[in-house]
Design an enzyme around this catalytic site. Structure first.
Site, mmCIF file in Angstrom:
data_model
loop_
_atom_site.group_PDB
_atom_site.id
_atom_site.type_symbol
_atom_site.label_atom_id
_atom_site.label_comp_id
_atom_site.label_asym_id
_atom_site.label_seq_id
_atom_site.Cartn_x
_atom_site.Cartn_y
_atom_site.Cartn_z
ATOM 1 N N HIS A 206 0.638 -1.357 0.000
ATOM 2 C CA HIS A 206 0.027 0.006 -0.052
ATOM 3 C C HIS A 206 0.986 1.241 0.113
ATOM 4 C CE1 HIS A 206 0.733 -0.623 4.453
ATOM 5 N NE2 HIS A 206 0.698 0.768 4.516
ATOM 6 N N LYS B 277 5.928 5.334 -1.517
ATOM 7 C CA LYS B 277 7.157 6.065 -0.650
ATOM 8 C C LYS B 277 8.423 5.787 -1.175
ATOM 9 C CE LYS B 277 4.376 6.321 3.497
ATOM 10 N NZ LYS B 277 4.304 5.905 4.942
ATOM 11 N N HIS C 280 2.834 10.169 -2.991
ATOM 12 C CA HIS C 280 3.158 8.722 -2.812
ATOM 13 C C HIS C 280 1.948 7.768 -3.370
ATOM 14 C CE1 HIS C 280 1.386 8.512 1.069
ATOM 15 N NE2 HIS C 280 1.125 7.071 1.093
ATOM 16 N N ASP D 148 -5.098 0.907 7.676
ATOM 17 C CA ASP D 148 -3.715 1.572 7.875
ATOM 18 C C ASP D 148 -3.731 2.468 8.964
ATOM 19 O OD1 ASP D 148 -1.192 2.637 6.997
ATOM 20 O OD2 ASP D 148 -1.978 3.963 5.799
#
Length: 516
Positions: A376, A380, A405, A460
């Site tokens: 996920h 980044k 990102h 998350d």
């Protein structure tokens, strides 16, 4: 129709009824005649008779109507001794048509007996009607009756064997198709058990006696039960040695040591399988009936197919496990680079699986999301370390950078046609969208946000708030719960917040399991 009994041989009294009527092993003979004397004499002549170790069970019908009712109620009738002339001159012949055409019963053997051959000439009847023998009562001595019955039962037995083989092979084909569709080892093992019980018809008398069994796999030298049925159902994940009686376990050890399948005690079966990568599994079944030679042959054919499926499943599992390890390693690499709490991606993957299943997604789709979830934050990789690991609050320009990102991750993954990477690309792009439309990168709202993105947002953030980060300490659980309640319908899908709070203990157990 008076029967000539001069040449009939009567069985001794102590031989009569040597096989009790109603016994499952008896051959069922239906006598259809309007004269009681014919019924009585037939029973006397055949009372001590046995064929292939089975006696006879007699049923009596005194009219065509009674016979029809009995035939509908008892499909297990093997032979019919049928009079022609009863209520009408052709009652017996009409009954033959009813049996063959209306009931579509091609298996029962019909011996036509008549005292008035002029009403039903043999040459015409044997050609026009599907009967198996024709006898005039005046010529039907005891010996000829016995010969006719033996001939009929022999044919009935042969037909039953052929039909049982046909049905058994049909079940094997159907069962093989079903088990090849099962992709998890647990479901595969459960499927093999249920299909084997069906093939062997072990639950025919399920009200009286239920078949029991289990499938076990070798886990570091110990065989643990993976799936079970009947009395073994409570013992899933237990060690076989702890569950089965010592005498059964001795056979179990022998099967594993010799790498062969075993039938023992008449009603018990142990099937041993070894895949091409040396994984070992054993199927154990105990039923309510003696296993016949046909049963053994069907099992051998079935497990030839099962072995192929078993090997394929292990190969698929190996590929899936490798794929999962690669994805987790990639996710953990990103996690390490951003100096986030250990096992974050593993916990998020498990949270998403639980949420997806409770939300109503199929298990296969939830499993796909579990595999995709660790990626996920793959975007980044495109964010500078100076921003990613800054211990203080980010500036507006830095926030703008870090909010790229999701798009970077989507661009990395979207070109793939693999279902796993397609799911991961959706999660990457949309896990920072908010239910009220104030999220990023596209400001989507409500159900315009893909369910994968909504699931990932809850998973998350829950783990992020429960974990220490470089710029803050973990929140207390009570504060996390209050945050989700406050953001229900704002940041998060309300249904998913309700699932999280309702199943909070389950999520905390996952967190404890993957504490890092």
């Amino acid at each position: 129709m008076t029967e000539n009994t001069d040449d009939l041989l009567f069985a001794d009294d102590d031989e009569a009824q040597t096989h009790a009527p109603g016994s499952p092993a008896a051959w069922v003979v239906l006598i259809v005649d309007d004269e009681a004397e014919v019924h009585n004499v037939t029973r006397l002549v055949l009372s001590g008779f046995r064929y292939k170790g089975r006696g006879l069970e007699f049923l009596s019908a005194y009219s065509g109507a009674e016979a029809r009712a009995m035939l509908s109620a008892r499909p297990d009738i093997a032979v019919i001794l049928l009079d022609v002339v009863m209520e009408e001159n052709d009652t017996g012949l009409k009954l033959v048509k009813y049996i063959r055409e209306d009931l579509e019963n091609r298996f029962v053997r019909i011996i036509l007996r008549t005292g008035q051959p002029g009403q039903a000439p043999e040459e015409r009847v044997i050609v026009e009607y599907d009967i198996n023998d024709y006898k005039e009562k005046t010529e039907l001595t005891a010996q000829k009756l016995l010969t006719a019955i033996v001939s009929a039962l022999r044919t009935s037995s042969d037909i039953a064997t052929i039909e049982a083989n046909r049905l058994g092979l049909e079940k094997i084909i159907e069962a093989s198709e079903n088990i090849f569709e099962l992709q998890s080892m647990e479901k595969f093992s459960t499927g093999v058990l249920s299909q084997l019980i069906s093939i062997l018809d072990l639950n025919r008398n399920a009200i009286v006696c239920q078949a029991s069994g289990f499938a076990a796999v070798n886990d570091k030298g110990r065989f643990n039960i993976l799936a079970a049925t009947g009395e073994y159902q409570p013992y899933v994940r237990r060690n076989v040695e702890e569950v089965v009686p010592p005498e059964v376990y001795s056979h179990f050890e022998r099967a594993v040591k010799s790498r062969t399948s075993l039938f023992f005690d008449g009603k018990r079966y142990l099937g041993y399988f070894r895949s091409q990568n040396d994984s070992e599994s054993v199927i154990y079944l105990e039923g309510c009936k003696e296993l016949t030679e046909l049963d053994l042959q069907l099992v051998e054919i079935f497990f030839a197919n099962v072995s192929i499926a078993f090997d394929n499943l292990h190969l698929n599992k190996e590929v899936e496990d490798t794929q999962r390890e690669i994805v987790l390693t990639l996710g953990e690499t990103i996690e390490w680079r951003s100096q986030e709490t250990g096992n974050h991606v593993r916990r998020v993957a498990e949270y998403i699986f639980i949420l997806a299943r409770e939300y109503g997604l199929p298990e296969a789709e939830a499993t796909l999301l579990r595999l995709a979830a660790p990626m996920h934050d793959v975007g980044k990789l495109g964010i500078p370390d100076s921003i990613l690991n800054k211990p203080a609050a980010l500036s507006d320009s830095e926030l703008t950078v870090i909010r790229t990102h999701p798009t970077i991750g989507h661009e990395i993954l979207k070109a793939s046609h693999r279902e796993l990477l397609q799911a991961a690309s959706i999660i990457c792009l949309q896990h920072h969208e908010r239910f009220d439309g104030t999220g990023y990168p596209n400001g989507l709202a409500g159900e315009d946000i893909h369910v994968y993105g909504r699931l990932a947002a809850v998973a998350d953030v829950f783990d992020a708030l429960m974990s220490d980060r470089i710029y803050r300490q973990a929140w207390p659980l009570a504060q996390v719960v209050e945050h989700f309640k406050a953001e229900r319908g704002k940041h998060f899908d309300p249904k998913l917040v309700d699932i999280l709070l309702d199943k909070l203990d389950t999520f905390l157990k996952v967190r404890e399991q993957y504490q890092g």
